[in-house]
Scaffold this motif. Structure first.
Motif, PDB file in Angstrom:
ATOM      1  N   SER A  12    -121.697  59.937   2.846  1.00  0.00           N
ATOM      2  CA  SER A  12    -122.309  59.832   4.172  1.00  0.00           C
ATOM      3  C   SER A  12    -123.414  58.786   4.123  1.00  0.00           C
ATOM      4  O   SER A  12    -124.020  58.536   3.074  1.00  0.00           O
ATOM      5  CB  SER A  12    -122.863  61.183   4.608  1.00  0.00           C
ATOM      6  N   GLU A  13    -123.657  58.211   5.250  1.00  0.00           N
ATOM      7  CA  GLU A  13    -124.552  57.062   5.293  1.00  0.00           C
ATOM      8  C   GLU A  13    -126.008  57.451   5.404  1.00  0.00           C
ATOM      9  O   GLU A  13    -126.356  58.554   5.782  1.00  0.00           O
ATOM     10  CB  GLU A  13    -124.156  56.178   6.467  1.00  0.00           C
ATOM     11  N   ARG A  14    -126.808  56.483   5.142  1.00  0.00           N
ATOM     12  CA  ARG A  14    -128.245  56.682   5.190  1.00  0.00           C
ATOM     13  C   ARG A  14    -128.722  56.617   6.636  1.00  0.00           C
ATOM     14  O   ARG A  14    -128.221  55.822   7.426  1.00  0.00           O
ATOM     15  CB  ARG A  14    -128.847  55.543   4.369  1.00  0.00           C
ATOM     16  N   ARG A  15    -129.723  57.441   6.916  1.00  0.00           N
ATOM     17  CA  ARG A  15    -130.405  57.309   8.210  1.00  0.00           C
ATOM     18  C   ARG A  15    -131.550  56.340   8.025  1.00  0.00           C
ATOM     19  O   ARG A  15    -132.371  56.514   7.123  1.00  0.00           O
ATOM     20  CB  ARG A  15    -130.960  58.659   8.656  1.00  0.00           C
ATOM     21  N   VAL A  16    -131.605  55.322   8.874  1.00  0.00           N
ATOM     22  CA  VAL A  16    -132.688  54.338   8.696  1.00  0.00           C
ATOM     23  C   VAL A  16    -133.989  54.939   9.240  1.00  0.00           C
ATOM     24  O   VAL A  16    -133.965  55.772  10.146  1.00  0.00           O
ATOM     25  CB  VAL A  16    -132.373  52.997   9.398  1.00  0.00           C
ATOM     26  N   PRO A  17    -135.107  54.537   8.670  1.00  0.00           N
ATOM     27  CA  PRO A  17    -136.376  55.146   9.081  1.00  0.00           C
ATOM     28  C   PRO A  17    -136.710  54.797  10.531  1.00  0.00           C
ATOM     29  O   PRO A  17    -136.463  53.674  10.985  1.00  0.00           O
ATOM     30  CB  PRO A  17    -137.390  54.530   8.121  1.00  0.00           C
ATOM     31  N   TYR A  18    -137.251  55.776  11.234  1.00  0.00           N
ATOM     32  CA  TYR A  18    -137.639  55.546  12.618  1.00  0.00           C
ATOM     33  C   TYR A  18    -139.127  55.850  12.742  1.00  0.00           C
ATOM     34  O   TYR A  18    -139.619  56.860  12.229  1.00  0.00           O
ATOM     35  CB  TYR A  18    -136.832  56.459  13.549  1.00  0.00           C
ATOM     36  N   VAL A  19    -139.832  54.947  13.374  1.00  0.00           N
ATOM     37  CA  VAL A  19    -141.264  55.163  13.607  1.00  0.00           C
ATOM     38  C   VAL A  19    -141.514  54.976  15.108  1.00  0.00           C
ATOM     39  O   VAL A  19    -141.318  53.876  15.641  1.00  0.00           O
ATOM     40  CB  VAL A  19    -142.125  54.148  12.807  1.00  0.00           C
ATOM     41  N   ALA A  20    -141.914  56.031  15.773  1.00  0.00           N
ATOM     42  CA  ALA A  20    -142.217  55.896  17.207  1.00  0.00           C
ATOM     43  C   ALA A  20    -143.516  55.105  17.356  1.00  0.00           C
ATOM     44  O   ALA A  20    -144.501  55.389  16.664  1.00  0.00           O
ATOM     45  CB  ALA A  20    -142.367  57.281  17.829  1.00  0.00           C
ATOM     46  N   ALA A  21    -143.490  54.105  18.215  1.00  0.00           N
ATOM     47  CA  ALA A  21    -144.688  53.254  18.362  1.00  0.00           C
ATOM     48  C   ALA A  21    -145.675  53.927  19.303  1.00  0.00           C
ATOM     49  O   ALA A  21    -145.849  53.546  20.458  1.00  0.00           O
ATOM     50  CB  ALA A  21    -144.270  51.877  18.878  1.00  0.00           C
ATOM     51  N   THR A  22    -146.319  54.972  18.786  1.00  0.00           N
ATOM     52  CA  THR A  22    -147.203  55.747  19.653  1.00  0.00           C
ATOM     53  C   THR A  22    -148.673  55.394  19.474  1.00  0.00           C
ATOM     54  O   THR A  22    -149.488  55.667  20.347  1.00  0.00           O
ATOM     55  CB  THR A  22    -147.007  57.251  19.371  1.00  0.00           C
ATOM     56  N   ALA A  23    -149.015  54.827  18.335  1.00  0.00           N
ATOM     57  CA  ALA A  23    -150.432  54.481  18.116  1.00  0.00           C
ATOM     58  C   ALA A  23    -150.755  53.177  18.818  1.00  0.00           C
ATOM     59  O   ALA A  23    -149.882  52.316  18.992  1.00  0.00           O
ATOM     60  CB  ALA A  23    -150.711  54.387  16.624  1.00  0.00           C
TER      61      ALA A  23
END
Ligand code: GAL
Length: 964
Positions: free
Chosen positions: A668-679
């Motif tokens: 199974s594949e990797r989930r790429v990192p997600y960063v919500a641009a909240t700051a």
């Protein structure tokens, strides 16, 4: 009065005088022998005629001479210095004349015979290797003189020997007519560098013997005939053989192959001597345009081996030879070309025993004549033919009884000429049971194989398809690359691409990587010295360090890559259907020596493992093998099956569980990192903060992530050029290293155009370009954060006309300190786009120092490929997409400037005004490696094109001490 400077025998083209005819070498008959190894007296003179011959007298007083070890080279023992040239003769080319400056080593050895030394019979004095010319006296009487450095020479000595107080005097000249025939690419190392032995030859002893042991694969029988010059009996107890010498006998037997090196112990008993035999039954033939052994074609997965030890040069002990063989076997290598001379004879015993196919090459190379369009080339001058024939005979006679030797090679890079034809003719007449190789004549007039060196992939493919044209005779011959994949420095790249061709086209019967080991000389200040380090007038620098092993015999990443590429079992598959395809790629052996294991890994951590039942597969056969069910309860995340083929039990060359081959199948594949641009970026007091990070408000430069100071983070396109980037001077194709430097890619300037504080991002716009050029790259750094983590997206676009690939594309930055490194991705070792087969996906740990690859001449190294995340120096870095990770205690500029490893000074002390102790590169792309230091540049698909690109990294801090 006149004084003649020339030394008649030194400059004589003839092979010498006084030596006995050559014969088979064998280590241990029951006849007595006395090794004269050890400490000898030694005196060095600057010319060949500086000293008279009086030292050869028995009463000569050598008290004030130095001591020297024999075997050894005097230039590695504090007398004079080594010289390295690739093909240039380090003296004026005026054959057969040599310079007046001709370092001459007088060697003296005093010895007594053991009290029980047998009376009667003869005693011969044997020299296994002396470079380049020797004149011998025993007890004041001259025995003769010889040339042919890596060939044996024997002299009848019995009549001169006395029980006590013998004096053996040997005068060795560095240069002789023979030097013109020994222009191999290596150090010039004069001395008595192989054994000197007294051999008693009892009355009725065996003068010479020739073991003919063939194998008939249709009947499963071996036929043995042992010819000897005297009556005798041949016994092989395991086969029930007891026949007269000279009489053939056929019995059911197991064949010898490099994969199954079945040797039968036997004895040749003559009236006065019993000679042990190690018999391997095998038949080598050219049939259907292929090299076949025992009826089957073979694929050479070979290396070129020079004899080398970093302290002792070409004076190798048995343990070093064994280490070479064990290392070869453990790395799936199945063949050796003994470039470019017959090796120490004991090496061939090891090849017989452990199983390696051998191309035994004659001690002949006249490469320097290429400088004058091959004019006066000794191999095309009848005056030299006796010397060539002498060399051929000394090789063949010495080595003819080794089953491992399947091909004789006439020599290397000696142009073309009648002398070679004469050698081939003589060899065929003496031993029709092997094939003949010589690369230097592409018309293959004298050879059984079409052999080339460094041909690129496209040409090799054409040859494989039979589209290469050429003379008719040649078109029918099998093809080998006697040299390819130049392993100089970082590399060689493109091995897997060659192997695919070899496996696809039957005519391509494999090749021999150039070369086995770096010839670096251990040096107190430089680490390992190479050409030029001894003040040589002419030299070829580090071209002598082009091996798969470092000088200390540590495997380089190139060897690990080669091991993976040539593995004898392949495991491929698609997890979707729950099966893997296992293929037996041996030429002769089944898989019974191997056991198969599986492991299911999530995010690089093994979750469960077990054994995999693989059916018995004959060579060339494949099977679909069912994988177990995915372990119940395995955590979610990127996952892989890793299948390994390991030794099922201890072997002579590696212990049980040694990994021979492996395959990794993604599930199974990797989930790429997600960063919500909240700051939100918050400007203030000359700085801008954003989530965990602080930036310089004026330049937009990142200053800290949490507590971790970061310096100099910016786009980076430069790498310290590798030997393969720089390419060899004669390469016609573009040499990228030179083009990069001439464009100024090593001195890029970074112009800040804008620092934009937005709603949810800090954006820094820059242009990166070298002085004096209009081309460059735009680079936009876009920073966002969710408060804890910081995401950088780099968008870059080439500007102007880019006709060259980029060395690398990514970012670099400095950290104050980092020691331990932990990452998830490719490992454990270095990998680049075309040297990545040995990298498997896993969790790996190292130290910054451990991530450096110690190339003798420092250059780009140590990148880890496909890194999903890494932790070092208090930072955690995730990539989107995965990246190449490099970390070192010096900058790329320092690495680029260093000539030896000892030039690299760790940490901030290295200067540059920075406080950083460790420099980290996170690369979106790396240019391929190729093998252009002598072969082809990286294939087009491995070039790092200058084109628009976007890539991201997510930074956060790791808990604890700042050390992961
Ligand atoms: C070949 C030669 C080798 C070595 C190699 C380059 O031409 O046969 O001896 O010089 O190139 O390292």
């Amino acid at each position: 009065m006149s004084f003649r400077h020339a030394n008649d025998y030194v400059e004589d083209v003839s092979p010498g005088s006084g030596a006995l005819p050559p014969r088979a070498w064998y280590a241990g008959s029951d006849a007595r022998s006395l090794s004269l190894k050890g400490s000898w007296r030694f005196r060095l003179s600057p010319t060949a005629d500086a000293e008279d011959d009086s030292f050869a007298r028995t009463d000569y007083d050598a008290a004030d001479w130095a001591d020297i070890s024999v075997p050894g080279h005097w230039v590695l023992q504090g007398h004079g210095a080594p010289i390295y040239t690739n093909h240039l003769y380090p003296f004026p080319v005026d054959p057969p004349r040599v310079p007046t400056e001709n370092p001459t080593g007088d060697h003296l050895r005093f010895f007594d015979l053991p009290a029980d030394w047998p009376a009667g019979g003869e005693t011969v004095l044997r020299f296994d290797g002396v470079e380049s010319c020797a004149r011998i006296w025993l007890n004041g009487t001259e025995l003769g003189e010889f040339k042919g450095s890596r060939l044996p020479h024997e002299f009848a000595a019995g009549r001169l020997l006395q029980p006590r107080g013998n004096v053996l005097a040997v005068r060795v000249h560095q240069w002789s007519a023979g030097s013109y025939l020994e222009d191999q690419d290596q150090w010039w190392l004069p001395g008595i560098f192989r054994d000197v032995t007294l051999l008693h030859r009892p009355v009725g002893s065996v003068p010479d013997f020739f073991v003919h042991a063939s194998y008939d694969h249709l009947t499963g029988t071996g036929t043995l005939r042992v010819d000897s010059g005297v009556p005798g009996r041949v016994t092989v107890p395991d086969l029930g053989i007891d026949v007269a010498a000279g009489e053939p006998v056929t019995v059911p037997a197991e064949p010898w192959t490099a994969e199954t090196p079945r040797l039968y112990d036997g004895v040749l008993a003559a009236e006065g001597e019993r000679v042990p035999l190690r018999i391997g039954f095998r038949t080598v033939e050219l049939s259907d345009g292929l090299i076949k052994v025992n009826g089957r074609p073979l694929l050479f997965k070979g290396v070129n081996r020079h004899e080398w030890h970093p302290g002792r040069g070409r004076a190798l002990d048995l343990e070093t030879m064994r280490e070479d063989v064990l290392l070869m076997k453990r790395h799936n290598i199945n063949a050796v070309r003994t470039s470019h001379y017959p090796p120490h004879p004991a090496f061939l015993d090891l090849c017989d025993e452990y199983g390696l196919w051998v191309i035994d090459e004659c001690d002949l190379e006249t490469h320097g004549f290429t400088e004058q369009g091959w004019r006066d080339n000794p191999v095309d001058d009848d005056r030299w033919t006796p010397a060539l024939l002498d060399r051929a005979a000394r090789m063949v006679e010495r080595d003819k009884n080794h089953p491992s030797v399947v091909v004789w090679s006439l020599g290397n890079e000696a142009g073309t000429g009648r002398g070679l034809t004469a050698m081939a003719k003589w060899i065929r007449g003496r031993d029709a049971s092997r094939l003949i190789h010589y690369e230097g004549d592409h018309n293959c007039r004298d050879t059984d194989l079409y052999s080339r060196m460094y041909a690129g992939h496209a040409e090799v493919e054409r040859i494989g398809r039979g589209l290469d044209g050429g003379p008719r005779g040649r078109r029918e011959l099998p093809f080998v690359l006697c040299e390819y994949a130049h392993a100089m420095g970082n590399g060689p790249g493109g091995l897997a691409d060659y192997q695919r061709l070899f496996e696809r086209h039957g005519r391509l019967q494999g090749g021999f990587v150039w070369e086995w080991i770096d010839h670096g000389i251990a040096h107190p200040e430089l680490g390992y010295a190479y050409g030029g380090d001894f003040g040589e007038e002419l030299h070829d620098g580090n071209f002598v360090c082009d091996g798969l092993l470092f000088p200390d015999r540590q495997p380089s990443p190139g060897l690990l890559e080669f091991k993976k590429v040539i593995e004898p079992v392949s495991v491929t598959g698609d997890a979707a259907d729950g099966t893997v395809r296992v293929t037996n790629k041996y030429d002769f052996a089944g898989l019974s020596a191997l056991a198969f294991t599986w492991s299911y890994e999530v995010e690089g951590e093994p979750v469960e493992s077990g054994t995999l039942a693989v059916p018995a597969l004959a060579p060339g056969e494949s099977a679909e093998v069912k994988l177990p069910a995915v372990p119940a309860g395995a955590p979610a995340g990127e996952s892989h099956w890793t299948i390994r083929a390991v030794l099922a039990s201890d072997t002579a060359w590696a212990p049980r569980n040694h990994v021979v081959a492996w395959g990794q199948i993604p599930v199974s594949e990797r989930r790429v990192p997600y960063v919500a641009a909240t700051a939100r970026p918050a400007p203030g007091d000359g700085a801008i903060s954003l989530g965990p990070a602080v930036f310089d408000a004026r330049t937009g430069a990142l200053r800290t992530v949490g507590e971790v100071p970061v310096t100099g983070l910016r786009l980076d396109v430069w790498r310290a050029t590798t030997d393969n980037d720089d390419g060899a001077a004669w390469q016609g194709d573009p040499r990228h290293g030179l083009l990069w430097r001439s464009l100024g890619l090593h001195r890029m300037r970074h112009r800040v155009d804008a620092v934009e504080v937005g709603e949810d991002a800090l954006t820094v716009r820059t242009r990166v370009a070298p002085a004096a050029r209009e081309l460059g790259l735009s680079a936009v750094y876009r920073w966002t954060s969710d408060g804890d983590r910081l995401r950088l997206t780099v968008s870059t676009c080439p500007e102007g006309e880019w006709t060259v690939p980029l060395p690398r594309l990514g970012i670099r930055f400095g950290l104050p300190a980092a020691d331990r490194v932990h990452w998830y991705g490719g490992g454990p070792g270095e990998a680049y786009p075309d040297t990545r087969q040995a990298a498997s996906v896993g969790r790996w740990r190292s130290t910054v120092d451990g991530m450096q690859t110690p190339y003798v001449r420092p250059q780009e190294n140590g990148a880890r490929i496909d890194v999903r995340w890494a932790e070092l120096g208090g930072l955690r870095i995730e990539g989107d997409p995965a990246f190449f990770l490099t970390a070192r205690r010096w900058t790329t500029e320092q690495l680029d400037a260093a000539a030896h490893r000892t030039d690299l000074v760790p940490g901030a002390a290295a200067g540059g005004g920075s406080t950083a102790g460790v420099w980290v590169n996170l690369d979106h792309g790396q240019h391929g490696i190729g093998s252009q230091s002598c072969g082809p540049a990286p294939l087009p698909r491995y070039r790092l094109k200058a084109e628009p690109a976007e890539f991201s990294f997510v930074f956060s801090t790791t808990p604890g001490t700042g050390e992961s």
